[in-house]
Design an enzyme around this catalytic site. Structure first.
Site, PDB file in Angstrom:
ATOM      1  NE  ARG A 176      -3.579  -2.485   0.140  1.00 14.63           N
ATOM      2  CZ  ARG A 176      -3.177  -3.645  -0.432  1.00 14.63           C
ATOM      3  NH1 ARG A 176      -2.094  -3.696  -1.179  1.00 14.63           N
ATOM      4  NH2 ARG A 176      -3.894  -4.733  -0.284  1.00 14.63           N
ATOM      5  CB  SER A 226      -8.899  -2.783   4.135  1.00 15.25           C
ATOM      6  OG  SER A 226      -9.306  -4.026   3.636  1.00 15.25           O
ATOM      7  CD  GLU A 296      -5.579  -0.314   2.490  1.00 14.49           C
ATOM      8  OE1 GLU A 296      -5.298  -1.264   3.225  1.00 14.49           O
ATOM      9  OE2 GLU A 296      -6.086  -0.458   1.357  1.00 14.49           O
TER      10      GLU A 296
HETATM   11  C1  LIG Z   1     -15.590  -2.061  -1.341  1.00 12.39           C
HETATM   12  C2  LIG Z   1     -14.128  -1.742  -1.521  1.00 12.39           C
HETATM   13  C3  LIG Z   1     -13.210  -2.781  -1.672  1.00 12.39           C
HETATM   14  C4  LIG Z   1     -11.853  -2.492  -1.823  1.00 12.39           C
HETATM   15  N1  LIG Z   1     -10.984  -3.542  -1.968  1.00 12.39           N
HETATM   16  C5  LIG Z   1      -9.668  -3.275  -2.095  1.00 12.39           C
HETATM   17  C6  LIG Z   1      -8.735  -4.346  -2.237  1.00 12.39           C
HETATM   18  O1  LIG Z   1      -9.079  -5.526  -2.270  1.00 12.39           O
HETATM   19  N2  LIG Z   1      -7.412  -4.029  -2.344  1.00 12.39           N
HETATM   20  C7  LIG Z   1      -6.979  -2.738  -2.314  1.00 12.39           C
HETATM   21  O2  LIG Z   1      -5.768  -2.513  -2.428  1.00 12.39           O
HETATM   22  N3  LIG Z   1      -7.843  -1.712  -2.205  1.00 12.39           N
HETATM   23  C8  LIG Z   1      -9.162  -1.936  -2.087  1.00 12.39           C
HETATM   24  N4  LIG Z   1     -10.036  -0.895  -1.967  1.00 12.39           N
HETATM   25  C9  LIG Z   1      -9.522   0.494  -1.922  1.00 12.39           C
HETATM   26  C10 LIG Z   1      -9.466   1.195  -3.297  1.00 12.39           C
HETATM   27  O3  LIG Z   1     -10.433   0.668  -4.160  1.00 12.39           O
HETATM   28  C11 LIG Z   1      -8.092   1.074  -3.936  1.00 12.39           C
HETATM   29  O4  LIG Z   1      -7.093   1.637  -3.116  1.00 12.39           O
HETATM   30  C12 LIG Z   1      -8.064   1.763  -5.307  1.00 12.39           C
HETATM   31  O5  LIG Z   1      -6.920   1.371  -5.980  1.00 12.39           O
HETATM   32  C13 LIG Z   1      -8.105   3.281  -5.228  1.00 12.39           C
HETATM   33  O6  LIG Z   1      -8.306   3.804  -6.538  1.00 12.39           O
HETATM   34  P1  LIG Z   1      -9.127   5.145  -6.784  1.00 12.39           P
HETATM   35  O7  LIG Z   1      -9.099   5.468  -8.213  1.00 12.39           O
HETATM   36  O8  LIG Z   1     -10.459   5.040  -6.157  1.00 12.39           O
HETATM   37  O9  LIG Z   1      -8.219   6.169  -5.990  1.00 12.39           O
HETATM   38  P2  LIG Z   1      -8.690   7.396  -5.109  1.00 12.39           P
HETATM   39  O10 LIG Z   1      -9.393   6.888  -3.904  1.00 12.39           O
HETATM   40  O11 LIG Z   1      -9.365   8.392  -5.941  1.00 12.39           O
HETATM   41  O12 LIG Z   1      -7.267   7.972  -4.677  1.00 12.39           O
HETATM   42  C14 LIG Z   1      -6.391   7.237  -3.846  1.00 12.39           C
HETATM   43  C15 LIG Z   1      -5.056   7.993  -3.783  1.00 12.39           C
HETATM   44  O13 LIG Z   1      -4.458   7.950  -5.066  1.00 12.39           O
HETATM   45  C16 LIG Z   1      -4.188   9.261  -5.548  1.00 12.39           C
HETATM   46  N5  LIG Z   1      -4.398   9.215  -7.002  1.00 12.39           N
HETATM   47  C17 LIG Z   1      -5.489   8.747  -7.660  1.00 12.39           C
HETATM   48  N6  LIG Z   1      -5.297   8.811  -8.988  1.00 12.39           N
HETATM   49  C18 LIG Z   1      -4.072   9.357  -9.168  1.00 12.39           C
HETATM   50  C19 LIG Z   1      -3.299   9.695 -10.338  1.00 12.39           C
HETATM   51  N7  LIG Z   1      -3.735   9.467 -11.573  1.00 12.39           N
HETATM   52  N8  LIG Z   1      -2.067  10.260 -10.142  1.00 12.39           N
HETATM   53  C20 LIG Z   1      -1.603  10.482  -8.887  1.00 12.39           C
HETATM   54  N9  LIG Z   1      -2.281  10.186  -7.769  1.00 12.39           N
HETATM   55  C21 LIG Z   1      -3.501   9.625  -7.903  1.00 12.39           C
HETATM   56  C22 LIG Z   1      -5.162  10.162  -4.812  1.00 12.39           C
HETATM   57  O14 LIG Z   1      -4.672  11.500  -4.710  1.00 12.39           O
HETATM   58  C23 LIG Z   1      -5.236   9.475  -3.462  1.00 12.39           C
HETATM   59  O15 LIG Z   1      -4.157   9.885  -2.653  1.00 12.39           O
HETATM   60  C24 LIG Z   1     -11.402  -1.142  -1.824  1.00 12.39           C
HETATM   61  C25 LIG Z   1     -12.341  -0.100  -1.697  1.00 12.39           C
HETATM   62  C26 LIG Z   1     -13.681  -0.389  -1.547  1.00 12.39           C
HETATM   63  C27 LIG Z   1     -14.667   0.741  -1.444  1.00 12.39           C
END
Ligand SMILES: Cc1cc2nc3c(=O)[nH]c(=O)nc-3n(C[C@H](O)[C@H](O)[C@H](O)COP(=O)(O)OP(=O)(O)OC[C@H]3O[C@@H](n4cnc5c(N)ncnc54)[C@H](O)[C@@H]3O)c2cc1C
Length: 301
Positions: A176, A226, A296
């Site tokens: 992470r 998580s 996280e």
């Molecule tokens: C139901 C559920 C289940 C999940 N299961 C998992 C799992 O199994 N494993 C896991 O690892 N995570 C899980 N997650 C968490 C999440 O989905 C992941 O961390 C995902 O990769 C985040 O992507 P996002 O586009 O939503 O990022 P965001 O939430 O929009 O951003 C996360 C971070 O990334 C940065 N960011 C986003 N895009 C960019 C970019 N293009 N350039 C630079 N920085 C950027 C943002 O500034 C922020 O700091 C889960 C979430 C939910 C709601």
């Protein structure tokens, strides 16, 4: 704050500028107040100009993917939220075993593309509800796989807003965590190196993992997945359960009864409700087991 220069940039590129946009609509937690400005640039030049303007004028900005790992303050954000939207969601084959995905592409789309082309390696990511950019930033992972295993290189905007390429090694992907957590780079696209596989097997694996998610995770409630990182040699959910905190509630926020590793929004949860749950969990788990849980989810305030 004077956003007139951002107005001008958006007008020049024909990009809509949204004011006082409720961020609860842009996060999977469905929590968060309004931001001053929200923009969804549809090309790199526009994004670059907006970033340049923010930096030059000391305007705070935040890069948002699908908002599935972010908890936003009820006071919102006094600055510019730059959403990496579906305008950056192209996914294409680069060679027989390599796919290039723009940062705004959802992992669902990327996994479906890999499956369609009988490419194996991304099955673990099926069901993670984020964008490719967010997933690389977090080094998202599940069921024994992580972005680190498949990301070969990425294109990004560096601190001088130049488009650069970075190798997997340079991304410093670990649990992470990535190089992106420590600077202001913007991920534009990721190259995944996969292997030729059997489409039926890939499909079966994805279905199996999705079924596991459905049965174990509280997907029926808004959350950010998580809440805590996995502590060395243990599981946050186990420690939380041992501390008797399953179902622990503050206002609308609750430690999920289905999966103690998730804090969920049972309806009307505020930022403070979630933070109270997080703090109480950390305190009790530490007192009971000596393990200090680490958050996280990212906080935007
Ligand atoms: C139901 C559920 C289940 C999940 N299961 C998992 C799992 O199994 N494993 C896991 O690892 N995570 C899980 N997650 C968490 C999440 O989905 C992941 O961390 C995902 O990769 C985040 O992507 P996002 O586009 O939503 O990022 P965001 O939430 O929009 O951003 C996360 C971070 O990334 C940065 N960011 C986003 N895009 C960019 C970019 N293009 N350039 C630079 N920085 C950027 C943002 O500034 C922020 O700091 C889960 C979430 C939910 C709601």
């Amino acid at each position: 704050m004077n956003y007139s220069e951002i107005d001008r940039i958006c007008e020049k590129y024909g990009v809509e500028i949204l004011r006082d946009e409720p961020l609860s609509e842009y996060t999977s937690f469905q929590i968060g107040g309004k931001c001053d400005i929200l923009v969804k640039p549809d090309n790199v030049d526009c994004m670059r100009e907006i970033l340049e303007c923010c930096r030059k004028n000391d305007i705070k900005y935040y890069i948002l993917g699908k908002g599935s790992n972010v908890l936003v303050s009820d006071n919102g954000f006094r600055g510019v939220v730059i959403v990496i939207s579906s305008a950056f969601s192209d996914v294409r084959l680069e060679d027989d075993e390599c796919i290039y995905c723009e940062a705004g592409a959802s992992l669902a789309k990327v996994c479906a593309f890999a499956k369609e082309h009988s490419l194996t390696g991304l099955e673990f990511a099926y069901g993670i509800p984020g964008s490719v950019g967010g997933a690389l930033f977090m080094n998202a992972g599940a069921y024994g796989g992580e972005m680190k295993d498949v990301a070969e290189s990425c294109d990004y905007l560096n601190e001088n807003l130049e488009i650069k390429n970075m190798t997997a090694e340079e991304m410093m992907l670990s649990y992470r965590h990535s190089v992106f957590s420590e600077n202001s780079y913007v991920i534009l696209g990721v190259r995944f190196r996969l292997c030729k596989g059997d489409k039926a097997e890939i499909t079966a694996k994805m279905s199996e993992l999705m079924e596991k998610r459905r049965s174990k995770q509280p997907l029926e409630y808004p959350s950010a997945g998580s809440t805590f990182k996995r502590p060395e040699g243990d599981f946050a959910a186990r420690l939380i359960e041992v501390s008797g905190l399953k179902g622990f509630t503050c206002g609308g926020a609750q430690v999920s009864e289905k999966h103690s590793g998730f804090v969920i929004n049972r309806g009307g949860a505020t930022f403070n409700d979630v933070m109270k749950v997080i703090d109480a969990v950390k305190e009790k788990v530490y007192a009971d087991s000596g393990v200090m849980l680490e958050r996280e989810i990212e906080i935007l305030e």
